[in-house]
Design a protein around this motif. Structure first.
Motif, PDB file in Angstrom:
ATOM      1  N   PRO A 210     -12.680   1.042   3.724  1.00 52.16           N
ATOM      2  CA  PRO A 210     -11.342   1.138   4.450  1.00 52.16           C
ATOM      3  C   PRO A 210     -11.623   2.319   5.533  1.00 52.16           C
ATOM      4  CG  PRO A 210     -10.894   0.971   2.230  1.00 52.16           C
ATOM      5  CD  PRO A 210     -12.234   1.137   2.346  1.00 52.16           C
ATOM      6  N   LEU A 211     -11.192   2.497   6.809  1.00 46.85           N
ATOM      7  CA  LEU A 211     -11.182   3.376   7.721  1.00 46.85           C
ATOM      8  C   LEU A 211     -10.133   4.494   7.187  1.00 46.85           C
ATOM      9  CD1 LEU A 211     -11.508   1.953  11.312  1.00 46.85           C
ATOM     10  CD2 LEU A 211     -13.366   2.921   9.716  1.00 46.85           C
ATOM     11  N   ARG A 212     -10.264   5.767   7.278  1.00 48.45           N
ATOM     12  CA  ARG A 212      -9.165   6.596   7.085  1.00 48.45           C
ATOM     13  C   ARG A 212      -9.006   7.290   8.709  1.00 48.45           C
ATOM     14  NH1 ARG A 212      -8.212   4.818   2.443  1.00 48.45           N
ATOM     15  NH2 ARG A 212      -9.402   5.552   0.716  1.00 48.45           N
ATOM     16  N   ILE A 213      -7.828   7.041   9.038  1.00 50.17           N
ATOM     17  CA  ILE A 213      -7.725   7.545  10.584  1.00 50.17           C
ATOM     18  C   ILE A 213      -6.397   8.382  10.603  1.00 50.17           C
ATOM     19  CG2 ILE A 213      -6.887   6.690  13.019  1.00 50.17           C
ATOM     20  CD1 ILE A 213      -7.483   3.741  11.738  1.00 50.17           C
ATOM     21  N   LEU A 214      -6.853   9.527  11.578  1.00 50.33           N
ATOM     22  CA  LEU A 214      -5.926  10.786  11.865  1.00 50.33           C
ATOM     23  C   LEU A 214      -5.567  10.570  13.368  1.00 50.33           C
ATOM     24  CD1 LEU A 214      -4.732  13.471  10.860  1.00 50.33           C
ATOM     25  CD2 LEU A 214      -6.792  14.301  11.671  1.00 50.33           C
ATOM     26  N   ALA A 313       7.082  18.646  17.955  1.00 54.44           N
ATOM     27  CA  ALA A 313       6.287  18.152  16.898  1.00 54.44           C
ATOM     28  C   ALA A 313       6.013  16.655  16.280  1.00 54.44           C
ATOM     29  CB  ALA A 313       6.618  19.189  15.679  1.00 54.44           C
ATOM     30  N   LEU A 314       4.962  16.353  15.956  1.00 51.47           N
ATOM     31  CA  LEU A 314       4.674  15.122  15.411  1.00 51.47           C
ATOM     32  C   LEU A 314       5.515  14.684  13.886  1.00 51.47           C
ATOM     33  CD1 LEU A 314       0.965  14.679  16.059  1.00 51.47           C
ATOM     34  CD2 LEU A 314       2.951  14.105  17.541  1.00 51.47           C
ATOM     35  N   GLY A 315       5.215  15.971  13.179  1.00 50.06           N
ATOM     36  CA  GLY A 315       5.652  15.728  11.637  1.00 50.06           C
ATOM     37  C   GLY A 315       4.445  15.415  11.097  1.00 50.06           C
ATOM     38  N   THR A 316       4.536  14.922   9.718  1.00 50.92           N
ATOM     39  CA  THR A 316       3.557  14.451   8.723  1.00 50.92           C
ATOM     40  C   THR A 316       3.894  13.135   8.280  1.00 50.92           C
ATOM     41  OG1 THR A 316       3.020  16.907   8.142  1.00 50.92           O
ATOM     42  CG2 THR A 316       2.146  15.218   6.907  1.00 50.92           C
ATOM     43  N   HIS A 317       3.340  12.194   8.442  1.00 47.14           N
ATOM     44  CA  HIS A 317       3.560  10.777   8.074  1.00 47.14           C
ATOM     45  C   HIS A 317       2.216  10.298   7.773  1.00 47.14           C
ATOM     46  CE1 HIS A 317       7.082  11.222  10.771  1.00 47.14           C
ATOM     47  NE2 HIS A 317       6.085  11.755  11.603  1.00 47.14           N
ATOM     48  N   PHE A 318       2.412   9.124   6.618  1.00 49.84           N
ATOM     49  CA  PHE A 318       1.034   8.604   5.945  1.00 49.84           C
ATOM     50  C   PHE A 318       1.411   7.139   6.001  1.00 49.84           C
ATOM     51  CE2 PHE A 318      -1.054   6.782   2.283  1.00 49.84           C
ATOM     52  CZ  PHE A 318      -2.217   7.169   2.779  1.00 49.84           C
ATOM     53  N   PHE A 319       0.486   6.395   6.475  1.00 50.77           N
ATOM     54  CA  PHE A 319       0.782   4.878   6.716  1.00 50.77           C
ATOM     55  C   PHE A 319      -0.518   4.200   5.704  1.00 50.77           C
ATOM     56  CE2 PHE A 319       2.461   6.864  10.058  1.00 50.77           C
ATOM     57  CZ  PHE A 319       3.800   6.197  10.485  1.00 50.77           C
ATOM     58  N   GLU A 320      -0.411   3.263   5.073  1.00 53.33           N
ATOM     59  CA  GLU A 320      -1.415   2.516   4.498  1.00 53.33           C
ATOM     60  C   GLU A 320      -1.284   0.841   4.428  1.00 53.33           C
ATOM     61  OE1 GLU A 320      -4.787   3.456   0.827  1.00 53.33           O
ATOM     62  OE2 GLU A 320      -2.650   4.048   0.702  1.00 53.33           O
ATOM     63  N   VAL A 321      -2.308   0.424   4.882  1.00 54.64           N
ATOM     64  CA  VAL A 321      -2.496  -1.245   4.599  1.00 54.64           C
ATOM     65  C   VAL A 321      -2.362  -1.507   3.055  1.00 54.64           C
ATOM     66  CG1 VAL A 321      -3.771  -3.416   5.040  1.00 54.64           C
ATOM     67  CG2 VAL A 321      -3.505  -1.654   6.928  1.00 54.64           C
ATOM     68  N   ILE A 322      -1.446  -2.074   2.641  1.00 54.74           N
ATOM     69  CA  ILE A 322      -1.521  -2.589   1.149  1.00 54.74           C
ATOM     70  C   ILE A 322      -1.589  -3.962   1.110  1.00 54.74           C
ATOM     71  CG2 ILE A 322       0.028  -0.692   0.501  1.00 54.74           C
ATOM     72  CD1 ILE A 322       2.392  -2.724   0.526  1.00 54.74           C
ATOM     73  N   LEU A 391      -3.535   5.685   7.877  1.00 53.08           N
ATOM     74  CA  LEU A 391      -3.181   6.329   9.076  1.00 53.08           C
ATOM     75  C   LEU A 391      -2.490   7.670   8.824  1.00 53.08           C
ATOM     76  CD1 LEU A 391      -3.139   6.817  12.253  1.00 53.08           C
ATOM     77  CD2 LEU A 391      -1.181   5.263  12.194  1.00 53.08           C
ATOM     78  N   THR A 392      -2.931   8.601   8.899  1.00 53.67           N
ATOM     79  CA  THR A 392      -2.202   9.819   8.864  1.00 53.67           C
ATOM     80  C   THR A 392      -1.930  10.475  10.348  1.00 53.67           C
ATOM     81  OG1 THR A 392      -3.014  10.502   6.588  1.00 53.67           O
ATOM     82  CG2 THR A 392      -1.985  12.247   8.023  1.00 53.67           C
ATOM     83  N   ILE A 393      -0.591  10.782  10.530  1.00 60.07           N
ATOM     84  CA  ILE A 393      -0.292  11.575  11.716  1.00 60.07           C
ATOM     85  C   ILE A 393       0.320  12.862  11.517  1.00 60.07           C
ATOM     86  CG2 ILE A 393       1.395  11.333  13.829  1.00 60.07           C
ATOM     87  CD1 ILE A 393       1.313   8.449  13.549  1.00 60.07           C
TER      88      ILE A 393
END
Length: 421
Positions: A210-214, A313-322, A391-393
Motif C-alpha cells: 500500500p502507498l503511504r501518501i502525505l 492551517a491544514l490540521g492533522t487528518h488521517f484517512f485509510e482505505v479499509i 493519506l495523511t494531511i
C-alpha cells in the motif's frame, strides 16, 4: 472526525479486552489500525473500521512523555532489550519510531502513565496483538480518545479499473482447472444455450504494498531544489540540485541577485528572489502544497498541488482505505482528525494566520474541500489503490522521525490551555 468517548464506555471496552477479537477475522486484505488514548490509558484495535480488541496500557510518565501522532510499526521482535534503559526486557516489542518508542509487554501496567515513553501492555494482550499485526500497521496515539469514521469525498482516491471491456470477444462463465474458483474466459465463437451474457469483467487488485501518501505544505528544501534547478537552467553553477544550501548555491543566488538588481533580502531565497527566478526562467511559481508518496518505507514520488486558503492551517487528518470493490471501482475510506497546536514560530514559518479547529463538524471533509490534485497524479495513485493505502494531511509533515525505513511520522502537540496539571 474527532470524537470523545465517556469513561464509562472506555471502561466497558476494557472489561471486554479478550472477548472481542478472534483470529478468524483476519483476512488477507484486512486493514488493522491501533489507536492509543493517553487520557484514558487504553488501546483499541480496529479491523476494517470495526473495534475488535482493546486493553489498558501505560504510556510515558512526566519527563518521558509518549509522543502523540500518526505512526506505523517499523520492526517487530518477540524478545528485545532496551538500548536506552539498562538493557530492560521488552517482550513482544513493536517499534513505531527509530528513536526508541515502541509497543511492548510489561509486568507493570497500572492504568496510569508509568513508562519511559513506550506504550506498555499486559502480557497476554501484548502477545495477542503481536500476532495480529505486520510491519506498516498504523498506530495512532492521541491525547483524548478518537474513533475512525467512514468518509466519502471526491478528493479521496478510487480505483481506475472498475471494469475492463474485451472488445470483439464474448465472455462466458467456466470453472478453473481445480474446479474451485469461478473464472471468465474470452471465446471467439458464438455463445449458445441459456448462458448469461456477461458484458464486463472486474480486474484483479494489483499485488503491491500500500502507498503511504502525505499532503503538506511545500518545504524550504522544495523551494531550494526548485531554485537550484532554475539557476542551472539560467546558466549558473549550483552543483547538484539537492535542496541543500551549499557554497555553490549561495554564490549562484548572489550572482543572480546582482544581475537582476535585487537588493538585500531577509534570507537567501526570499519570496522576492524566488519570484524573480521564476520570472527570469519564464515559468509560473508552483502552488504551496505538496503531495508525497512512500511505498515499502521509501519515497516513490512527489509533486506540487494546490491548497486553497493557504493562510489557514491544514490540521492533522488521517484517512485509510479499509476495503475495495473492484467491480464498481470504489474504495471504502475511514478517517479521523487529531487536534494539533502549532507554536507561533511554526505558524509564522508556514505563513499561517489561523489554526485548524479539530472539533469543528466535518473538519476532515472541510480540509479535503481545499485540496486540488492534478489529474496525472490522481491517475498514478488510482492504479495502485489497495486496502491499507493511507493519506495523511498535516501542516508539519516531515518530522525528525521520518526518514529511511519509515512511513510518514506525523506528531501533534497538545494546546497549552488544555494541558492538565
Amino acid at each position: 472526525m474527532f470524537m470523545r468517548l465517556s469513561l464509562a464506555v472506555v471502561a466497558g471496552l476494557l472489561a471486554a479486552a479478550t472477548s472481542l477479537y478472534s483470529p478468524a477475522f483476519a483476512g488477507e486484505n484486512s486493514v488493522l489500525q491501533i489507536i492509543v488514548s493517553k487520557e484514558t490509558q487504553s488501546l483499541t484495535v480496529y479491523e476494517n473500521g470495526k473495534p475488535v480488541a482493546t486493553s489498558n496500557v501505560s504510556t510515558g510518565k512526566a519527563g518521558h512523555t509518549t509522543p502523540a501522532g500518526i505512526f506505523s510499526i517499523l520492526e517487530k521482535q518477540k524478545f528485545h532489550r532496551s538500548n536506552l534503559y539498562d538493557d530492560a526486557p521488552m517482550p513482544f516489542m513493536q517499534r513505531i519510531t527509530w528513536s526508541g518508542v515502541a509497543l511492548h509487554e510489561s509486568n507493570h501496567v497500572p492504568r496510569y502513565p508509568a513508562s519511559h515513553g513506550c506504550v506498555r501492555m499486559p502480557r497476554a494482550f501484548a502477545k495477542e496483538l503481536y500476532g495480529m499485526t505486520a510491519r506498516g500497521t498504523h498506530v495512532i496515539i492521541s491525547e483524548a480518545p478518537v474513533t475512525p469514521a467512514p468518509i466519502s469525498h471526491p478528493v479521496l482516491f478510487n480505483l481506475d479499473r472498475p471494469v475492463q471491456m474485451l472488445s470483439d470477444a464474448t465472455l462466458r462463465p467456466t470453472v478453473s482447472l481445480d474446479g474451485k474458483a469461478p473464472v471468465e474466459v474470452a471465446m471467439n465463437g458464438p455463445v449458445t444455450g441459456s448462458l448469461p451474457k456477461p458484458e464486463t469483467v472486474a480486474s484483479p487488485l494489483p499485488d503491491v504494498a500500500p502507498l503511504r501518501i502525505l499532503i503538506t505544505w511545500r518545504s524550504k528544501a522544495d523551494d531550494t531544489r526548485d531554485a537550484q534547478a532554475l539557476l542551472s537552467e539560467l546558466g549558473y553553477d549550483v552543483g547538484l540540485p539537492d535542496g541543500l544550501i551549499g557554497r555553490k548555491t549561495v554564490d549562484a543566488v548572489n550572482q543572480f541577485k546582482t544581475a537582476h538588481q535585487i537588493g538585500p533580502q531577509p534570507e537567501l531565497l526570499s519570496d522576492a528572489v524566488l519570484k524573480a527566478l521564476y520570472e527570469a526562467a519564464g515559468k509560473q511559481a508552483p502552488p504551496r502544497g505538496q503531495i508525497i508518496a512512500r511505498q515499502n518505507f521509501a519515497e516513490v514520488f512527489s509533486a506540487p498541488i494546490d491548497i486553497r486558503d493557504p493562510e489557514m492551517a491544514l490540521g492533522t487528518h488521517f484517512f485509510e482505505v479499509i476495503g475495495v470493490d473492484p467491480a464498481n471501482g470504489a474504495a471504502e475510506w475511514n478517517a479521523l482528525t487529531l487536534p494539533n497546536h502549532l507554536p507561533e514560530k511554526t505558524m509564522k514559518r508556514l505563513g499561517l494566520q489561523s489554526e485548524a479547529d479539530a472539533s469543528a463538524p466535518d473538519a476532515a471533509k472541510r480540509m479535503l474541500d481545499r485540496i486540488s490534485i492534478p489529474d496525472d497524479i490522481r491517475e498514478k495513485i488510482a492504479a495502485m489503490v489497495v486496502p491499507g493505502l493511507s493519506l495523511t494531511i498535516a501542516d508539519t509533515g516531515y518530522e525528525m522521525n521520518t526518514g529511511p525505513g519509515t512511513d510518514f511520522v506525523t506528531t501533534v502537540r497538545q494546546s497549552p490551555a488544555s494541558k492538565g496539571g
